[in-house]
Structures are given as C-alpha cells and as structure tokens.
Design an enzyme around this catalytic site. Sequence first.
Site, PDB file in Angstrom:
ATOM      1  N   HIS A 165      -3.459   2.168  -4.419  1.00  0.00           N
ATOM      2  CA  HIS A 165      -2.763   1.744  -3.211  1.00  0.00           C
ATOM      3  C   HIS A 165      -2.259   0.330  -3.450  1.00  0.00           C
ATOM      4  O   HIS A 165      -2.931  -0.489  -4.074  1.00  0.00           O
ATOM      5  CB  HIS A 165      -3.714   1.728  -2.018  1.00  0.00           C
ATOM      6  CG  HIS A 165      -4.091   3.089  -1.551  1.00  0.00           C
ATOM      7  ND1 HIS A 165      -3.250   3.890  -0.808  1.00  0.00           N
ATOM      8  CD2 HIS A 165      -5.221   3.818  -1.731  1.00  0.00           C
ATOM      9  CE1 HIS A 165      -3.841   5.034  -0.540  1.00  0.00           C
ATOM     10  NE2 HIS A 165      -5.035   5.023  -1.097  1.00  0.00           N
ATOM     11  N   CYS A 207       2.523   1.468  -3.870  1.00  0.00           N
ATOM     12  CA  CYS A 207       3.585   1.088  -2.933  1.00  0.00           C
ATOM     13  C   CYS A 207       3.950  -0.375  -3.143  1.00  0.00           C
ATOM     14  O   CYS A 207       3.083  -1.207  -3.448  1.00  0.00           O
ATOM     15  CB  CYS A 207       3.112   1.295  -1.495  1.00  0.00           C
ATOM     16  SG  CYS A 207       2.940   3.015  -0.997  1.00  0.00           S
TER      17      CYS A 207
END
Length: 472
Positions: A165, A207
């Site tokens: 993440h 991301c």
Amino acid sequence: MAFISGHVKFVFLCLLSIAFECQSRELSDAFETVMKRNAKTNSTGKQWAVLVAGSQGYENYRHQADICHAYQILKKGGLKDENIIVFMYDDIANNENNPKQGVIINKPNGSNVYEGIPKDYTGGYCNAQNFYAVLLANKSGVTGGSGKLLNTGPNDHIFIYYTDHGAPGVVTMPVSDDVYAKDLIKVLKKKSKAKTYKSLVFYLEACESGSMFDGLLTNDMNVYAVTASNPSENSYGTYCPGDDVGPPEGYDTCLGDLFSVSWMEDSDAHDMSKETLNDQYKAAKTRTANDKDGHSSHVMQYGNLDIAKEFASNYIGINLGNKGKGHHIQSTSSSSLVSTSRPSVSQYDAELLYLQNKYEKAPKDSHQKIEAQKKLDDEINQRKTIDNNMKQITTILFGDQKGSEVLTSVRSSGQPLVDDWNCLKSMVKTYEQHCGVLSRYGKKYTRAVANMCNAGINVQQMKMASIQACSA
C-alpha cells in the site's frame, strides 16, 4: 666414450631446459587464463535482490504473492539464496482463510510460488529500520531476522522490488514506521556514495508510487526506478473477485497487482538476455494501462534512464528455459489472459472488496454473517470519519474554497511532494495524536498534509485544528 657421454649429457640438459620452458609457458598461460576469468568476473559482479511485501493480513494476499513470484523468477534466473533477501510478514500461506494451506498463487490456477521462499525478515522484523540497515549492510542496525545483508561490491548489480500500500510520499510496512520517500532516497544516496554497487534497479508497486522518486531521484546515484503509477493516481489489484478472469473458487481476495504481474509474467515468458529493461517497462506500461473503464495506472520511470538500455538479465538473471523467446508481451497467452481481465479494484479499495465478499458468502443469520457485517461497517465508518476530519481541518485552516484546493492540489511533475519532509512527518503525527491513526485508506491524505506544510502551516496550527475537528 667420454665425448659421447658428455654429448648425451648436453642433449639431456637441452631437452630438460626445453621441457621446463614449455611447462613454464603452460603455467603462465594457465595463470593468465585464470586472471582473465577473474577479471571478467570482477567486472561483471554479482547479482543481488531485495524483495519487500509491506503489508500484513489475508485481505492483502496479493502483496506477498507478488514477492513469492518474484523470488521464483530470480531463482530460475540463477540467483543464489545467499544473494536474495526477503521481507514479508508471512501470515498468508497458513492463514485460516487460505483455501489451500501452505500454498500461495499469483494467478488463477497458478503454481505454488511460496515453495522454497527464504524467510529472512518476517513478522515484527519486517520493518523500515531493518530494511534501511539491510540496504546499507549495517549489521548493528538489524534486529532479529536472518541477519542477511546487502553486502555488495562496486561491480555488483542490485534489484529491489517493493509491493505494498502506498500514499503520496510514503509506502507502508506491516509494523512500526512507514517508509517515507525522503528517508528512502537518503539511504540510496548513502549506498551510492559508498560505491558499493555498479547500478541499482528499483521496481515499486503502490498507489501514488511515482511520488517516492519524482523530483528526488538524481542521475548520479546510478539508480533506475520503475513505478506502478504516477505521483497522483492509484495502482490496481488484478485477478480479483469480480474480474473477467478472477481467482479460483474459495479465494475472496485479489491474487496479484496489475503492474507486478505484468513485469513478472513477461519475465516468465521471455528471454531476459534479449530484453532490455526499457522493453520490459514498455510492455508493463502497455498492459497496465490497457483498460477502457479507467481502472488503470500510468507506469513511470525515474533516475538514470541509461540503465534501461541494459538487458534485464543483468538484474533478474536468465531462465534457460526461455532462451531465444522474443519479448513482445502481447503475443503470450498469459498476457492475453489479463488483457481481458479488467482490474476492478484500486489498492485503496481492495480491503473493502474482501470484506464485502466475506459478508456476501457468510451463511444467512450466522455468527460469521454478523461478524462480517460489523467489520465491513467499521471500515466504511472509519473512512467516513477520516474524510470528514480532513475536510474539517482544511476548512478551519484555509476556509471552504481554499480548503478544497488543499485537499486535491497536485504539484507539477519534477517537483517533490513537499519541501520540508520533517514538517510532513510531524504534522501526520500531530493529526494521529488527536484524531486517531491514519489507516491505509487514510494515508491518501498525506498529500493534503504536505500541501499544508508547503502553505506554511506549522505543527501548532495543525494541533489546534485537529483538536477542534476531531473533538466535535
């Protein structure tokens, strides 16, 4: 008779001298051959790799699956375990939710990529401090784990693959502190100045992963970085429930990440001694962007782009079974499989998808159904709370209109996320002290916090705004 005896002796000495000279030449030639071979080895250097899965929890299955798959590629490419360092929490293979205990797959009906994986830094030892210490070969800085370090030499090639993440300027670790872009670049600069590698390739799946290098990575470091997304967009999971090509029955989570499986399935199918890093970048970029519904990201490259001209085999080795195979990823069956499989979920929303599937599959009126509903509701409510908190804080500090701009404003390409990274860290900690820990979803607001720093907001102002917003 004396004359004949002397003549024989003379001839014998001549022959002995010739034999000795020939032997000396053979020894000299052999020595020269060995020296040339050693010189070639020294100039080529060794291949090293560091693999990092920065998450934990079965809902994040895909990250550890990615890392395990990458390990299998490196092993088939000829890299030795002593030169491969693995960071992973290791809570997936034998997780109670895993339909195949002891097995991890990275694509539908794929092979077990968990087999043989080195467990260098697992559990609580999979953290940022150990990651930095390993990169710098700082033995005293490592706590627990195998103690394996990146003991590289000046002619060595390093490959780092990190999947996780992410958020603007940061990627997470399963425990303890996150990895901030400025800290990572500082470590890479230190490694570069020590002249302990020839060149380094860094693949990053997360991301906003472009924000880890944009405006920060310089050519003189001899580092080439490829990221799954640009500095301001999501990256996407793939082989997810609901995809055209989803996981097998029993899996409620994504099996891989789109950029990651793109470069890895390319490596599985082609001869890396014939494919440059730039070839692979283009192949992964095309495949990752191939979605009509907008569920795609822009693969980016940073740093010393001259390194991209090198063959990928310099970093991930050569799978002898692929010798001679071309590098056009579109021609392979594995890539065509994903080209029809829309990556329906961003990294931020993959956990929601997992919780939703757990709820839908739980038996009606069962304890599992109630528990699954609670977890799903808690996640949704937590997200709403964070959204509201950040909106309130920016409104308090800047007013309605300017506050909205602070939440969404993105700096132009080539500029780092924030001018003062210490400000960013301090402001995030201040928010967490008064409003609660930023979740994986909540970390997307690090851009808004960075914009506050760039606008001159200080910690005291952030504290007052956080107290006002979060105690209401």
